[in-house]
Scaffold this motif. Structure first.
Motif, mmCIF file in Angstrom:
data_model
loop_
_atom_site.group_PDB
_atom_site.id
_atom_site.type_symbol
_atom_site.label_atom_id
_atom_site.label_comp_id
_atom_site.label_asym_id
_atom_site.label_seq_id
_atom_site.Cartn_x
_atom_site.Cartn_y
_atom_site.Cartn_z
ATOM 1 N N TRP A 36 33.617 38.003 40.256
ATOM 2 C CA TRP A 36 33.174 39.116 41.084
ATOM 3 C C TRP A 36 34.052 39.131 42.322
ATOM 4 O O TRP A 36 34.279 38.088 42.947
ATOM 5 N N ALA A 49 33.074 35.142 43.574
ATOM 6 C CA ALA A 49 32.455 34.175 42.671
ATOM 7 C C ALA A 49 33.195 34.191 41.348
ATOM 8 O O ALA A 49 33.698 35.221 40.915
ATOM 9 N N TYR A 60 32.384 29.560 44.271
ATOM 10 C CA TYR A 60 31.975 30.570 45.241
ATOM 11 C C TYR A 60 32.812 30.435 46.498
ATOM 12 O O TYR A 60 33.107 29.311 46.943
ATOM 13 N N PHE A 68 24.607 33.400 46.676
ATOM 14 C CA PHE A 68 24.973 34.179 45.490
ATOM 15 C C PHE A 68 25.014 33.276 44.269
ATOM 16 O O PHE A 68 25.386 32.106 44.356
ATOM 17 N N ILE A 70 26.431 33.541 40.172
ATOM 18 C CA ILE A 70 27.087 34.285 39.099
ATOM 19 C C ILE A 70 26.624 33.720 37.758
ATOM 20 O O ILE A 70 26.409 32.512 37.619
ATOM 21 N N LEU A 81 25.682 39.116 39.116
ATOM 22 C CA LEU A 81 25.792 38.463 40.421
ATOM 23 C C LEU A 81 24.472 38.662 41.152
ATOM 24 O O LEU A 81 24.151 39.779 41.566
ATOM 25 N N TYR A 94 31.797 46.085 45.374
ATOM 26 C CA TYR A 94 31.881 44.905 44.522
ATOM 27 C C TYR A 94 32.420 45.304 43.143
ATOM 28 O O TYR A 94 31.979 46.288 42.552
ATOM 29 N N CYS A 96 34.013 43.626 39.224
ATOM 30 C CA CYS A 96 34.179 42.466 38.365
ATOM 31 C C CYS A 96 35.501 42.624 37.612
ATOM 32 O O CYS A 96 36.035 43.716 37.470
#
Length: 115
Positions: A36, A49, A60, A68, A70, A81, A94, A96
């Motif tokens: 992420w 992450a 992280y 957070f 993942i 997430l 955000y 991915c």
């Protein structure tokens, strides 16, 4: 062509939680480490992450450690997430992608945290 579709963003107050999802279509990502990433206004995109191919290890960035989480579900071709104790500085779009990024970036999902 693999498509990455992020969802789950929104506007929350500081201390709140959100759960982001990233669904991949066109090709499975079960053989890839997944990450992420986020990009705040005026800043470069950063890795937030990471989860390994097996799902056994995660990474992280310091600013989100302990807040957070993942995870991945390869059967659903989806990465998640979980974001808790959100702070205004978490405000960003955000995204991915595999890590390192190999796929076309999706639209991302906006997360806005107000104080």
């Amino acid at each position: 062509q693999v498509q990455l579709v992020e969802s789950g963003g929104g506007s929350v107050q500081a201390g709140g939680s959100l759960r982001l999802s990233c669904a991949a279509s066109g090709r499975t990502f079960s053989g890839d480490a997944m990450g992420w990433f986020r990009q705040a206004p005026g800043k470069e995109r950063e890795l937030v992450a990471l989860i390994t191919r097996s799902g056994n290890s995660t990474y992280y960035t310091d600013s989100v450690k302990g807040r957070f989480t993942i995870s991945r579900d390869d059967a659903k071709n989806t990465v998640y997430l979980q974001m808790n104790s959100l702070k205004p500085e978490d405000t960003a779009i955000y995204y991915c992608n595999t890590n390192p990024p190999k796929r076309v970036w999706g639209q991302g999902t906006q997360v806005t945290v107000s104080s």
